[in-house]
Design a protein around this motif. Sequence first.
Motif, PDB file in Angstrom:
ATOM      1  N   PHE A  28       0.688  -0.799   0.282  1.00 36.37           N
ATOM      2  CA  PHE A  28       0.169  -0.133  -0.387  1.00 36.37           C
ATOM      3  C   PHE A  28       1.259   0.888  -0.621  1.00 36.37           C
ATOM      4  O   PHE A  28       0.364   2.201  -0.387  1.00 36.37           O
ATOM      5  N   LEU A  29       2.050   1.123   0.849  1.00 41.93           N
ATOM      6  CA  LEU A  29       3.367   2.328   0.164  1.00 41.93           C
ATOM      7  C   LEU A  29       3.647   2.392  -1.135  1.00 41.93           C
ATOM      8  O   LEU A  29       3.340   3.828  -1.224  1.00 41.93           O
ATOM      9  N   ALA A  30       3.415   1.602  -1.030  1.00 42.66           N
ATOM     10  CA  ALA A  30       4.032   1.738  -2.773  1.00 42.66           C
ATOM     11  C   ALA A  30       3.173   1.987  -3.864  1.00 42.66           C
ATOM     12  O   ALA A  30       3.205   3.382  -4.687  1.00 42.66           O
ATOM     13  N   LEU A  31       1.607   1.692  -3.693  1.00 41.44           N
ATOM     14  CA  LEU A  31       0.978   2.488  -4.573  1.00 41.44           C
ATOM     15  C   LEU A  31       0.379   4.011  -3.480  1.00 41.44           C
ATOM     16  O   LEU A  31       0.322   5.249  -4.638  1.00 41.44           O
ATOM     17  N   GLY A  32       0.535   3.949  -2.555  1.00 36.39           N
ATOM     18  CA  GLY A  32       0.643   5.555  -2.109  1.00 36.39           C
ATOM     19  C   GLY A  32       1.598   6.286  -3.084  1.00 36.39           C
ATOM     20  O   GLY A  32       1.511   7.591  -3.019  1.00 36.39           O
ATOM     21  N   THR A  33       2.947   5.910  -2.608  1.00 39.11           N
ATOM     22  CA  THR A  33       3.590   6.563  -3.760  1.00 39.11           C
ATOM     23  C   THR A  33       3.673   6.703  -5.087  1.00 39.11           C
ATOM     24  O   THR A  33       4.086   8.276  -5.899  1.00 39.11           O
ATOM     25  N   PHE A  34       3.469   6.161  -5.317  1.00 43.90           N
ATOM     26  CA  PHE A  34       2.947   6.150  -6.801  1.00 43.90           C
ATOM     27  C   PHE A  34       2.604   7.132  -7.777  1.00 43.90           C
ATOM     28  O   PHE A  34       2.609   7.247  -8.585  1.00 43.90           O
ATOM     29  N   PHE A  35       0.496   6.993  -6.354  1.00 41.26           N
ATOM     30  CA  PHE A  35       0.298   7.712  -6.925  1.00 41.26           C
ATOM     31  C   PHE A  35       0.185   9.602  -6.676  1.00 41.26           C
ATOM     32  O   PHE A  35       0.277  10.218  -7.457  1.00 41.26           O
ATOM     33  N   SER A  36       0.646   9.622  -5.536  1.00 40.68           N
ATOM     34  CA  SER A  36       1.139  10.700  -5.071  1.00 40.68           C
ATOM     35  C   SER A  36       2.513  11.788  -5.812  1.00 40.68           C
ATOM     36  O   SER A  36       3.044  12.975  -6.105  1.00 40.68           O
ATOM     37  N   ILE A  37       3.220  10.771  -6.665  1.00 41.21           N
ATOM     38  CA  ILE A  37       4.252  11.186  -7.936  1.00 41.21           C
ATOM     39  C   ILE A  37       3.439  12.300  -8.819  1.00 41.21           C
ATOM     40  O   ILE A  37       3.914  12.743  -9.537  1.00 41.21           O
ATOM     41  N   TYR A  38       2.685  11.787  -8.844  1.00 40.14           N
ATOM     42  CA  TYR A  38       2.087  12.351 -10.578  1.00 40.14           C
ATOM     43  C   TYR A  38       0.187  13.242  -9.838  1.00 40.14           C
ATOM     44  O   TYR A  38       0.241  13.841 -10.744  1.00 40.14           O
ATOM     45  N   TYR A  39       0.294  13.114  -8.256  1.00 40.81           N
ATOM     46  CA  TYR A  39      -1.450  12.967  -8.249  1.00 40.81           C
ATOM     47  C   TYR A  39      -1.180  13.704  -7.119  1.00 40.81           C
ATOM     48  O   TYR A  39      -2.191  14.814  -6.612  1.00 40.81           O
ATOM     49  N   GLY A  40      -0.328  13.867  -6.031  1.00 40.38           N
ATOM     50  CA  GLY A  40      -0.213  14.697  -5.188  1.00 40.38           C
ATOM     51  C   GLY A  40      -0.326  16.041  -4.622  1.00 40.38           C
ATOM     52  O   GLY A  40      -0.812  16.892  -4.355  1.00 40.38           O
ATOM     53  N   THR A  41       0.584  16.516  -5.890  1.00 42.60           N
ATOM     54  CA  THR A  41       0.003  18.629  -5.879  1.00 42.60           C
ATOM     55  C   THR A  41      -0.751  18.941  -6.450  1.00 42.60           C
ATOM     56  O   THR A  41      -1.615  19.592  -5.646  1.00 42.60           O
ATOM     57  N   PRO A  42      -1.303  18.192  -7.367  1.00 44.72           N
ATOM     58  CA  PRO A  42      -3.234  18.859  -8.508  1.00 44.72           C
ATOM     59  C   PRO A  42      -4.004  18.379  -7.228  1.00 44.72           C
ATOM     60  O   PRO A  42      -4.958  18.983  -6.463  1.00 44.72           O
ATOM     61  N   LEU A  43      -3.696  17.554  -6.158  1.00 45.20           N
ATOM     62  CA  LEU A  43      -4.841  17.387  -5.127  1.00 45.20           C
ATOM     63  C   LEU A  43      -4.719  18.224  -3.896  1.00 45.20           C
ATOM     64  O   LEU A  43      -5.355  18.509  -3.616  1.00 45.20           O
ATOM     65  N   ILE A  44      -3.695  18.736  -3.523  1.00 44.14           N
ATOM     66  CA  ILE A  44      -2.902  18.757  -2.548  1.00 44.14           C
ATOM     67  C   ILE A  44      -3.627  20.501  -3.178  1.00 44.14           C
ATOM     68  O   ILE A  44      -3.929  21.095  -2.151  1.00 44.14           O
ATOM     69  N   THR A  45      -3.074  20.818  -4.435  1.00 43.79           N
ATOM     70  CA  THR A  45      -3.996  22.050  -4.817  1.00 43.79           C
ATOM     71  C   THR A  45      -4.880  22.410  -4.700  1.00 43.79           C
ATOM     72  O   THR A  45      -5.720  23.823  -4.199  1.00 43.79           O
ATOM     73  N   TRP A  46      -6.270  21.896  -4.840  1.00 43.74           N
ATOM     74  CA  TRP A  46      -7.620  21.422  -4.940  1.00 43.74           C
ATOM     75  C   TRP A  46      -7.739  21.315  -3.895  1.00 43.74           C
ATOM     76  O   TRP A  46      -8.870  22.145  -3.706  1.00 43.74           O
ATOM     77  N   TYR A  47      -7.438  20.816  -2.750  1.00 46.04           N
ATOM     78  CA  TYR A  47      -8.098  21.035  -1.286  1.00 46.04           C
ATOM     79  C   TYR A  47      -7.575  22.511  -1.128  1.00 46.04           C
ATOM     80  O   TYR A  47      -8.268  22.794  -0.054  1.00 46.04           O
ATOM     81  N   MET A  48      -6.285  22.828  -0.807  1.00 46.39           N
ATOM     82  CA  MET A  48      -6.548  24.322  -0.601  1.00 46.39           C
ATOM     83  C   MET A  48      -7.211  25.363  -0.645  1.00 46.39           C
ATOM     84  O   MET A  48      -7.424  26.111  -0.582  1.00 46.39           O
ATOM     85  N   SER A  49      -7.130  24.775  -2.862  1.00 48.09           N
ATOM     86  CA  SER A  49      -8.475  25.615  -2.823  1.00 48.09           C
ATOM     87  C   SER A  49     -10.011  25.936  -1.844  1.00 48.09           C
ATOM     88  O   SER A  49     -10.627  26.737  -2.107  1.00 48.09           O
ATOM     89  N   LEU A  50     -10.446  24.549  -1.943  1.00 45.28           N
ATOM     90  CA  LEU A  50     -11.193  24.312  -1.014  1.00 45.28           C
ATOM     91  C   LEU A  50     -11.665  25.597   0.492  1.00 45.28           C
ATOM     92  O   LEU A  50     -12.129  25.594   0.379  1.00 45.28           O
ATOM     93  N   LEU A  51      -9.992  25.644   0.832  1.00 47.33           N
ATOM     94  CA  LEU A  51     -10.313  26.178   1.957  1.00 47.33           C
ATOM     95  C   LEU A  51     -10.051  28.047   2.197  1.00 47.33           C
ATOM     96  O   LEU A  51      -9.885  28.268   2.736  1.00 47.33           O
ATOM     97  N   LYS A  52      -9.945  28.436   0.933  1.00 50.90           N
ATOM     98  CA  LYS A  52     -10.191  29.639   0.649  1.00 50.90           C
ATOM     99  C   LYS A  52     -11.339  30.632   0.360  1.00 50.90           C
ATOM    100  O   LYS A  52     -12.332  29.956   0.157  1.00 50.90           O
TER     101      LYS A  52
END
Length: 268
Positions: free
Chosen positions: A244-268
């Motif tokens: 699961f750590l391997a899957l989470g790492t692979f996901f975060s390599i490509y979608y970590g930054t977009p996901l964080i950007t989307w989440y931060m936009s919800l807090l504005k």
Amino acid sequence: MLDLGQYIAIVGSIVYFLVFLLGLILGSFLNSWMWRVRENIRILAKTRSMCVSCRRQLKWYENIPLFSWLVLCGKCRTCKKNIPFHYVLVELATAFLMMFVVYQHVKLVHFSEWGLLRDTFFLTLLIIIFVYDWLYRLILSRIIWCGTIIGFAINVLFINYSAVSLLIGIALGGGFFLLQFLISRGKWIGGGDIRMGVMMGVWLGWPNILVALFVAYILGAVVGVFLLLFKKANRNTEIPFGTFLALGTFFSIYYGTPLITWYMSLLK
């Protein structure tokens, strides 16, 4: 006469087909490498690939990724025992994931050869971690330290990652699992998870390490509940969390930054 768009489409199809074939070859090599490591057979031994059941050395035409398995109907030509099906799954998964990695870089405005090389290297190690931990409940230390050292060098020297970001990632990834290890006195997790956390921090840095951990724990919880509901496991069953750590790492390599950007936009 082909127009430019058709020409590009044909060339692109050829490139992805070649990447698929290279992925099959890489997957086949990883299967052989992991089996030899487990059986304590020298990786650089001159002996050719062999049947995992009767140990007969395979002919070259019995060792063609995917094709040989299909022709042999998944059985050894001599002993007639089944060739492990996960071999085919690893080959296919490696091939498709290689295509995915190439696609992710080709579509970038600023293509980076070092970025593609790094992610191909990361993918290779993540496949080893996923499969080896799933099969044998072990995260290989040699793979973790290799990934940590080389990943840090590439990220800092060629990808221009902030060293501070990576150090924070190391502290969070490694520290998170170290804390669990100390609290549980080694009952919840093992040393391999701690080392894996360090490597994840080196690869992802801050704040993407948080996404990888979040995804890994969500996937682990979902699979754990599924196994309990269908009585495939109990509360004492060891779960290969490295997968699961391997899957989470692979996901975060490509979608970590977009996901964080989307989440931060919800807090504005």
